[in-house]
Design a protein around this motif. Structure first.
Motif, short mmCIF file in Angstrom:
data_model
loop_
_atom_site.label_atom_id
_atom_site.label_comp_id
_atom_site.label_asym_id
_atom_site.label_seq_id
_atom_site.Cartn_x
_atom_site.Cartn_y
_atom_site.Cartn_z
N GLN A 22 11.77 33.95 9.91
CA GLN A 22 10.41 33.86 9.69
C GLN A 22 9.98 32.70 8.62
O GLN A 22 8.68 32.17 8.87
CB GLN A 22 9.88 35.20 9.58
CG GLN A 22 10.37 36.10 10.80
CD GLN A 22 9.66 37.31 10.60
OE1 GLN A 22 9.07 37.70 9.49
NE2 GLN A 22 9.47 38.02 11.68
N GLU A 23 10.40 32.78 7.69
CA GLU A 23 9.93 31.93 6.67
C GLU A 23 10.17 30.53 6.84
O GLU A 23 9.33 29.55 6.65
CB GLU A 23 10.76 32.22 5.24
CG GLU A 23 10.27 33.42 4.72
CD GLU A 23 11.16 34.65 5.32
OE1 GLU A 23 11.83 34.47 6.35
OE2 GLU A 23 10.90 35.85 4.86
N ALA A 25 10.06 29.41 9.84
CA ALA A 25 9.19 28.82 11.14
C ALA A 25 7.81 28.62 10.23
O ALA A 25 7.17 27.65 10.79
CB ALA A 25 8.97 29.98 11.98
N ARG A 26 7.57 29.23 9.24
CA ARG A 26 6.21 28.95 8.67
C ARG A 26 6.23 27.57 7.86
O ARG A 26 5.27 26.97 7.99
CB ARG A 26 5.91 30.05 7.53
CG ARG A 26 5.20 31.44 8.28
CD ARG A 26 4.62 32.46 7.38
NE ARG A 26 5.73 32.91 6.44
CZ ARG A 26 6.26 34.31 6.74
NH1 ARG A 26 6.06 34.71 7.80
NH2 ARG A 26 6.99 34.36 5.73
N ALA A 27 7.29 27.67 7.40
CA ALA A 27 7.58 26.19 6.38
C ALA A 27 7.75 25.03 7.52
O ALA A 27 6.84 23.98 7.23
CB ALA A 27 8.84 26.41 5.72
N ALA A 29 6.22 24.73 10.52
CA ALA A 29 5.04 24.55 10.98
C ALA A 29 3.97 23.70 10.40
O ALA A 29 2.93 23.46 10.70
CB ALA A 29 4.49 26.12 11.41
N SER A 30 4.16 24.02 8.82
CA SER A 30 3.32 23.14 8.07
C SER A 30 3.54 21.78 8.06
O SER A 30 2.92 20.83 7.61
CB SER A 30 3.61 23.74 6.59
OG SER A 30 4.69 23.25 6.15
N CYS A 51 14.19 29.74 15.26
CA CYS A 51 13.05 29.18 14.40
C CYS A 51 11.76 29.32 15.42
O CYS A 51 10.70 29.62 14.86
CB CYS A 51 13.43 27.66 14.15
SG CYS A 51 12.00 26.76 13.30
N PRO A 54 9.58 33.07 16.03
CA PRO A 54 8.52 33.60 15.28
C PRO A 54 7.29 32.32 14.88
O PRO A 54 6.17 32.68 14.10
CB PRO A 54 9.15 33.95 13.93
CG PRO A 54 10.18 32.87 13.76
CD PRO A 54 10.79 32.67 15.45
N MET A 55 7.60 31.31 15.49
CA MET A 55 6.16 30.19 14.86
C MET A 55 5.26 30.44 15.83
O MET A 55 5.11 30.98 16.85
CB MET A 55 7.06 28.93 15.29
CG MET A 55 6.14 27.59 14.93
SD MET A 55 7.17 26.03 15.11
CE MET A 55 8.26 26.03 13.92
N ASP A 56 4.22 30.09 15.25
CA ASP A 56 2.78 30.02 15.90
C ASP A 56 2.86 29.21 17.29
O ASP A 56 3.43 28.04 17.27
CB ASP A 56 1.74 29.51 14.99
CG ASP A 56 0.34 29.43 15.49
OD1 ASP A 56 0.05 30.61 15.76
OD2 ASP A 56 -0.30 28.50 15.74
N LYS A 59 1.97 25.54 17.79
CA LYS A 59 2.72 24.58 17.13
C LYS A 59 4.23 24.64 17.77
O LYS A 59 4.97 23.61 18.13
CB LYS A 59 3.12 25.11 15.62
CG LYS A 59 3.92 24.08 14.95
CD LYS A 59 3.12 22.78 14.67
CE LYS A 59 3.97 21.69 13.90
NZ LYS A 59 3.38 20.62 13.44
#
Length: 249
Positions: A22-23, A25-27, A29-30, A51, A54-56, A59
């Motif tokens: 999850q972390e 995926a967020r990283a 996605a940025s 990966c 959980p990504m938006d 994206k």
């Protein structure tokens, strides 16, 4: 980025995704889409799935669209059904048509219907990453396939299907040692009980109790195997509510 640095970045990215999807995926996605592709492009499909799950969705869809079609269709078919259905809605009509040609028709139908399933239904909770073999396949082929999987990914059950993907039965992985490698899968399989995508978590719990198993196959109205619902994926039962319901009957 030179080759050694690229390889190192890939190793670090893989470890990051496996340790904290999850972390990660967020990283990722940025970052810009092309930067994400540089990092995940060389990774194994299962790592990319971890990966993108959980990504938006916008994206994740942008990333998937930039992958080769064969790789993208393989990954899409192994995402959580709910996430895959969200990505499907993000794709343009021409791209959906291209993907449809590379995917099983039953899976395409599932993606278009998934949003109509309730959140606690088998269709939304099931996984599409399972091992299936044809009835006429020999156990030797199944064994070789299982050898290629990481030990932690070895399934407790392998499913047996007909020529059109219809569920015929299952084989317990632990029982493979009792048969000769030249045995035909269809001759050693066990009959399977199954769920439909629309079935609720309550119905699944009842069937789990009857079947005494940790996973149940999910089939469509034609009997085609769509996915597998692990018992661990079921939401916790509302014991208080069920007790109250029994007392007020």
């Amino acid at each position: 980025m030179n080759a050694p640095m690229h390889a190192l970045a890939g190793v670090i990215t893989e470890k990051f995704i496996l340790a904290a999807p999850q972390e990660a995926a967020r990283a990722l996605a940025s970052l810009a889409t092309h930067e994400v592709l540089l990092l995940i492009g060389p990774l194994k499909a299962q790592v990319v799935v971890s990966c993108l799950n959980p990504m938006d969705p916008p994206k994740a869809a942008a990333v998937l669209r930039r992958l080769p079609l064969k790789q993208a269709s393989y990954i899409l078919a192994r995402l959580n059904v709910e996430q895959a259905a969200k990505l499907w809605k993000e794709f343009s009509t021409p791209y959906r048509e291209r993907l449809s040609a590379a995917l099983e028709p039953a899976f395409v139908k599932l993606l278009t219907e998934a949003n109509s399933f309730s959140p606690d239904s088998a269709g939304r909770l099931m996984r599409t990453d399972f091992v299936a073999v044809r009835t006429e396949s020999k156990l030797s082929a199944l064994i070789e396939r299982l050898k290629s999987l990481p030990r932690k990914k070895l399934p407790a059950v392998c499913y047996v299907t007909g020529k059109d993907g219809e569920l015929k039965g299952f084989i317990r992985t632990a029982e493979l040692a009792f048969y000769t490698a030249q045995s035909v899968c269809g001759s050693v399989m066990n009959p399977a009980v199954f769920l439909h995508p629309q079935d609720s978590a309550k119905q699944a719990r009842e069937l789990f109790l009857q079947a005494e198993t940790d996973s149940l196959p999910v089939v469509d109205d034609k009997g085609i195997l769509l996915g597998v619902l692990p018992k661990e994926s079921l939401p916790a039962a509302n014991e208080k509510g069920s007790l109250w319901a029994r007392l007020t009957k």
